[in-house]
Scaffold this active site. Structure first.
Site, PDB file in Angstrom:
ATOM      1  N   ASP A 183       0.833  -1.200   0.000  1.00  0.00           N
ATOM      2  CA  ASP A 183       0.000   0.000   0.000  1.00  0.00           C
ATOM      3  C   ASP A 183       0.867   1.250   0.000  1.00  0.00           C
ATOM      4  O   ASP A 183       1.566   1.537   0.972  1.00  0.00           O
ATOM      5  CB  ASP A 183      -0.880  -0.011   1.262  1.00  0.00           C
ATOM      6  CG  ASP A 183      -1.784   1.212   1.334  1.00  0.00           C
ATOM      7  OD1 ASP A 183      -2.923   1.135   0.835  1.00  0.00           O
ATOM      8  OD2 ASP A 183      -1.346   2.254   1.879  1.00  0.00           O
ATOM      9  N   LYS A 192      -2.825   5.679  -4.131  1.00  0.00           N
ATOM     10  CA  LYS A 192      -3.941   6.596  -3.844  1.00  0.00           C
ATOM     11  C   LYS A 192      -3.691   7.929  -4.522  1.00  0.00           C
ATOM     12  O   LYS A 192      -2.545   8.408  -4.544  1.00  0.00           O
ATOM     13  CB  LYS A 192      -4.076   6.845  -2.328  1.00  0.00           C
ATOM     14  CG  LYS A 192      -3.946   5.593  -1.500  1.00  0.00           C
ATOM     15  CD  LYS A 192      -4.117   5.840  -0.011  1.00  0.00           C
ATOM     16  CE  LYS A 192      -3.651   4.632   0.774  1.00  0.00           C
ATOM     17  NZ  LYS A 192      -2.206   4.566   1.023  1.00  0.00           N
ATOM     18  N   TYR A 221       2.969   9.871  -0.566  1.00  0.00           N
ATOM     19  CA  TYR A 221       4.100   9.359   0.215  1.00  0.00           C
ATOM     20  C   TYR A 221       5.435   9.643  -0.480  1.00  0.00           C
ATOM     21  O   TYR A 221       6.493   9.535   0.148  1.00  0.00           O
ATOM     22  CB  TYR A 221       3.997   7.843   0.462  1.00  0.00           C
ATOM     23  CG  TYR A 221       2.746   7.393   1.185  1.00  0.00           C
ATOM     24  CD1 TYR A 221       1.903   8.291   1.828  1.00  0.00           C
ATOM     25  CD2 TYR A 221       2.391   6.046   1.220  1.00  0.00           C
ATOM     26  CE1 TYR A 221       0.756   7.874   2.474  1.00  0.00           C
ATOM     27  CE2 TYR A 221       1.243   5.617   1.869  1.00  0.00           C
ATOM     28  CZ  TYR A 221       0.422   6.535   2.484  1.00  0.00           C
ATOM     29  OH  TYR A 221      -0.713   6.111   3.119  1.00  0.00           O
ATOM     30  N   HIS A 276      -7.534   9.323  -1.977  1.00  0.00           N
ATOM     31  CA  HIS A 276      -6.876   9.339  -0.658  1.00  0.00           C
ATOM     32  C   HIS A 276      -7.758   9.981   0.424  1.00  0.00           C
ATOM     33  O   HIS A 276      -7.878   9.463   1.524  1.00  0.00           O
ATOM     34  CB  HIS A 276      -5.536  10.072  -0.776  1.00  0.00           C
ATOM     35  CG  HIS A 276      -4.540   9.660   0.260  1.00  0.00           C
ATOM     36  ND1 HIS A 276      -3.193   9.653   0.020  1.00  0.00           N
ATOM     37  CD2 HIS A 276      -4.685   9.248   1.545  1.00  0.00           C
ATOM     38  CE1 HIS A 276      -2.556   9.247   1.114  1.00  0.00           C
ATOM     39  NE2 HIS A 276      -3.438   9.008   2.050  1.00  0.00           N
ATOM     40  N   GLU A 293       6.802 -10.749  12.380  1.00  0.00           N
ATOM     41  CA  GLU A 293       5.900 -10.898  13.544  1.00  0.00           C
ATOM     42  C   GLU A 293       4.463 -10.469  13.173  1.00  0.00           C
ATOM     43  O   GLU A 293       3.495 -11.145  13.515  1.00  0.00           O
ATOM     44  CB  GLU A 293       6.456  -9.998  14.664  1.00  0.00           C
ATOM     45  CG  GLU A 293       5.619  -9.876  15.904  1.00  0.00           C
ATOM     46  CD  GLU A 293       6.222  -8.812  16.847  1.00  0.00           C
ATOM     47  OE1 GLU A 293       7.461  -8.732  16.983  1.00  0.00           O
ATOM     48  OE2 GLU A 293       5.445  -8.055  17.440  1.00  0.00           O
ATOM     49  N   GLN A 310     -10.660   2.591   2.880  1.00  0.00           N
ATOM     50  CA  GLN A 310      -9.494   2.481   3.783  1.00  0.00           C
ATOM     51  C   GLN A 310      -9.589   3.588   4.820  1.00  0.00           C
ATOM     52  O   GLN A 310      -9.571   4.773   4.468  1.00  0.00           O
ATOM     53  CB  GLN A 310      -8.189   2.589   2.983  1.00  0.00           C
ATOM     54  CG  GLN A 310      -6.978   2.346   3.856  1.00  0.00           C
ATOM     55  CD  GLN A 310      -5.662   2.540   3.118  1.00  0.00           C
ATOM     56  OE1 GLN A 310      -4.926   3.493   3.395  1.00  0.00           O
ATOM     57  NE2 GLN A 310      -5.351   1.643   2.198  1.00  0.00           N
TER      58      GLN A 310
HETATM   59  N1  LIG Z   1      -5.302   6.234   3.738  1.00  0.00           N
HETATM   60  C1  LIG Z   1      -4.684   7.023   4.579  1.00  0.00           C
HETATM   61  O1  LIG Z   1      -5.040   8.203   4.750  1.00  0.00           O
HETATM   62  C2  LIG Z   1      -3.530   6.499   5.370  1.00  0.00           C
HETATM   63  C3  LIG Z   1      -3.014   7.238   6.449  1.00  0.00           C
HETATM   64  C4  LIG Z   1      -1.951   6.715   7.175  1.00  0.00           C
HETATM   65  C5  LIG Z   1      -1.428   5.486   6.842  1.00  0.00           C
HETATM   66  N2  LIG Z   1      -1.934   4.783   5.764  1.00  0.00           N
HETATM   67  C6  LIG Z   1      -1.372   3.459   5.383  1.00  0.00           C
HETATM   68  O2  LIG Z   1      -1.421   2.587   6.490  1.00  0.00           O
HETATM   69  C7  LIG Z   1      -0.128   2.050   6.734  1.00  0.00           C
HETATM   70  C8  LIG Z   1       0.062   1.745   8.205  1.00  0.00           C
HETATM   71  O3  LIG Z   1      -0.174   2.887   8.995  1.00  0.00           O
HETATM   72  P1  LIG Z   1       0.951   3.658   9.822  1.00  0.00           P
HETATM   73  O4  LIG Z   1       2.255   3.425   9.199  1.00  0.00           O
HETATM   74  O5  LIG Z   1       0.478   5.057   9.984  1.00  0.00           O
HETATM   75  O6  LIG Z   1       0.863   3.022  11.277  1.00  0.00           O
HETATM   76  P2  LIG Z   1       0.868   1.556  11.930  1.00  0.00           P
HETATM   77  O7  LIG Z   1       1.080   0.489  10.924  1.00  0.00           O
HETATM   78  O8  LIG Z   1      -0.314   1.491  12.820  1.00  0.00           O
HETATM   79  O9  LIG Z   1       2.131   1.670  12.890  1.00  0.00           O
HETATM   80  C9  LIG Z   1       3.422   1.808  12.407  1.00  0.00           C
HETATM   81  C10 LIG Z   1       4.327   2.065  13.604  1.00  0.00           C
HETATM   82  O10 LIG Z   1       4.301   0.944  14.486  1.00  0.00           O
HETATM   83  C11 LIG Z   1       5.608   0.393  14.596  1.00  0.00           C
HETATM   84  N3  LIG Z   1       5.460  -1.079  14.573  1.00  0.00           N
HETATM   85  C12 LIG Z   1       5.088  -1.835  13.528  1.00  0.00           C
HETATM   86  N4  LIG Z   1       5.012  -3.139  13.872  1.00  0.00           N
HETATM   87  C13 LIG Z   1       5.358  -3.190  15.186  1.00  0.00           C
HETATM   88  C14 LIG Z   1       5.471  -4.255  16.108  1.00  0.00           C
HETATM   89  N5  LIG Z   1       5.235  -5.512  15.761  1.00  0.00           N
HETATM   90  N6  LIG Z   1       5.864  -3.951  17.381  1.00  0.00           N
HETATM   91  C15 LIG Z   1       6.111  -2.671  17.742  1.00  0.00           C
HETATM   92  N7  LIG Z   1       6.018  -1.610  16.908  1.00  0.00           N
HETATM   93  C16 LIG Z   1       5.641  -1.882  15.632  1.00  0.00           C
HETATM   94  C17 LIG Z   1       6.411   0.916  13.428  1.00  0.00           C
HETATM   95  O11 LIG Z   1       7.767   1.100  13.764  1.00  0.00           O
HETATM   96  P3  LIG Z   1       8.939   0.389  12.930  1.00  0.00           P
HETATM   97  O12 LIG Z   1       8.793   0.769  11.506  1.00  0.00           O
HETATM   98  O13 LIG Z   1      10.192   0.935  13.563  1.00  0.00           O
HETATM   99  O14 LIG Z   1       8.769  -1.092  13.153  1.00  0.00           O
HETATM  100  C18 LIG Z   1       5.744   2.278  13.181  1.00  0.00           C
HETATM  101  O15 LIG Z   1       6.280   3.246  14.056  1.00  0.00           O
HETATM  102  C19 LIG Z   1       0.810   3.138   6.190  1.00  0.00           C
HETATM  103  O16 LIG Z   1       2.113   2.669   5.964  1.00  0.00           O
HETATM  104  C20 LIG Z   1       0.087   3.533   4.934  1.00  0.00           C
HETATM  105  O17 LIG Z   1       0.346   2.590   3.899  1.00  0.00           O
HETATM  106  C21 LIG Z   1      -2.976   5.279   5.044  1.00  0.00           C
END
Ligand SMILES: NC(=O)c1ccc[n+]([C@@H]2O[C@H](COP(=O)([O-])OP(=O)(O)OC[C@H]3O[C@@H](n4cnc5c(N)ncnc54)[C@H](OP(=O)(O)O)[C@@H]3O)[C@@H](O)[C@H]2O)c1
Length: 282
Positions: free
Chosen positions: A49, A79, A54, A112, A241, A163
């Site tokens: 994704d 997006k 980005y 988006h 994990e 999403q």
């Molecule tokens: N549509 C939208 O508007 C929108 C907005 C935001 C995000 N997104 C999408 O959603 C995806 C995920 O969201 P996100 O990146 O905001 O947040 P997330 O996946 O909820 O959290 C990511 C954070 O958690 C940490 N993490 C991941 N796995 C872990 C684990 N097993 N144990 C401990 N910490 C862990 C990561 O650190 P490390 O990298 O250091 O492991 C990072 O800091 C994005 O990459 C993007 O593709 C979409």
């Protein structure tokens, strides 16, 4: 092993989508991207994704090529950014995304964020891209029920995915129920609440009972609610994990205990505001 157990969701347009995906937000250089995508590929993720906003479509496309992952094994989502919305702009921007991603089709294209001035024009371009088979499935992101209802008044094709931000502190059950009713698959962004929920004591207790990490408990909770998820990590051990969540189950009491953690706490912008001001804030 993990691979065989990973479920796929059927979309209303007949295509299927892996329930587990990998988010690449904030992966900003080629080396980090290659390491993350290689780890994700080894751990059995197929859905990746990204987004125009980005700024990493090019390095993601290069990672796929350098790692020689066959296109047929990939499910690629991007997006359309707020600045690229509108009929002509959307078409042009998707052409550019395809070039950057080094592919000739997208598995899923999402709007988006909803913005009021280009609301229907953008969707009309999406319908054309789907008709021309440049995009297999079309969907939206950050749409509330009112946005979905409004879109339906003029859309020929309905979105098959919504999403949305979703994690234990923002469970959005009414929106999920509405998506289900409309045959829209809900896909959780920030499924781990960007780390905010990882210290929660209720989650820690459930995790210790299962001898799993808190992240695995949260991701398993999403899976059992029927949501698609796209956790992000740049750490190979955590990437693996986060995919190892298909060999245990939470019971009804645990599911309820996690549902009770909801406090309507967003990590991102509120879609109602973005719709009005036409850009993200924070
Ligand atoms: N549509 C939208 O508007 C929108 C907005 C935001 C995000 N997104 C999408 O959603 C995806 C995920 O969201 P996100 O990146 O905001 O947040 P997330 O996946 O909820 O959290 C990511 C954070 O958690 C940490 N993490 C991941 N796995 C872990 C684990 N097993 N144990 C401990 N910490 C862990 C990561 O650190 P490390 O990298 O250091 O492991 C990072 O800091 C994005 O990459 C993007 O593709 C979409």
């Amino acid at each position: 092993m993990t691979e065989l157990l990973q479920p796929k969701l059927r979309l209303a347009d007949g295509h299927t989508m892996p329930q587990l995906g990998f988010g690449v937000y904030k992966l900003a250089n080629q080396a980090t991207m290659n390491t993350a995508i290689a780890a994700a590929n080894r751990s059995g993720y197929h859905l990746f994704d990204t987004a125009q906003a980005y700024g990493n479509e090019a390095i993601l496309g290069t990672a796929f090529k350098e790692l020689a992952i066959p296109r047929t094994e990939l499910f690629i989502t991007t997006k359309v950014a707020e600045v690229n919305q509108g009929y002509d702009n959307t078409l042009r921007s998707v052409e550019r995304s395809l070039k950057l991603l080094q592919t000739d089709y997208l598995d899923l294209l999402l709007v988006h964020w909803p913005i009021h001035s280009q609301f229907f024009e953008t969707w009309r371009a999406f319908e054309r891209l789907k008709a021309e088979k440049i995009v297999r499935s079309i969907g939206v992101s950050n749409y509330h029920q009112t946005h979905l209802d409004y879109l339906a008044t003029r859309a020929n094709e309905q979105p098959v995915v919504n999403q949305i931000e979703n994690h234990p502190y923002l469970s959005q059950e009414p929106l999920l129920a509405y998506d289900r009713k409309q045959q829209i698959v809900s896909q959780a962004w920030s499924p781990l609440g960007r780390g905010v929920v990882l210290q929660d004591p209720v989650l820690a207790k459930i995790a210790s009972q299962h001898q799993r990490s808190v992240a695995q408990i949260i991701l398993r909770w999403h899976i059992q609610r029927g949501l698609a998820i796209i956790p992000k990590s740049q750490n190979p051990q955590r990437i693996s994990e986060n995919a190892a969540i298909f060999d245990f189950k939470l019971d009804a009491d645990e599911m309820t205990a996690i549902a009770r953690l909801n406090r309507r706490q967003r990590t991102g912008a509120d879609p109602e505001v973005v719709y009005e001001i036409e850009h993200q804030y924070h």
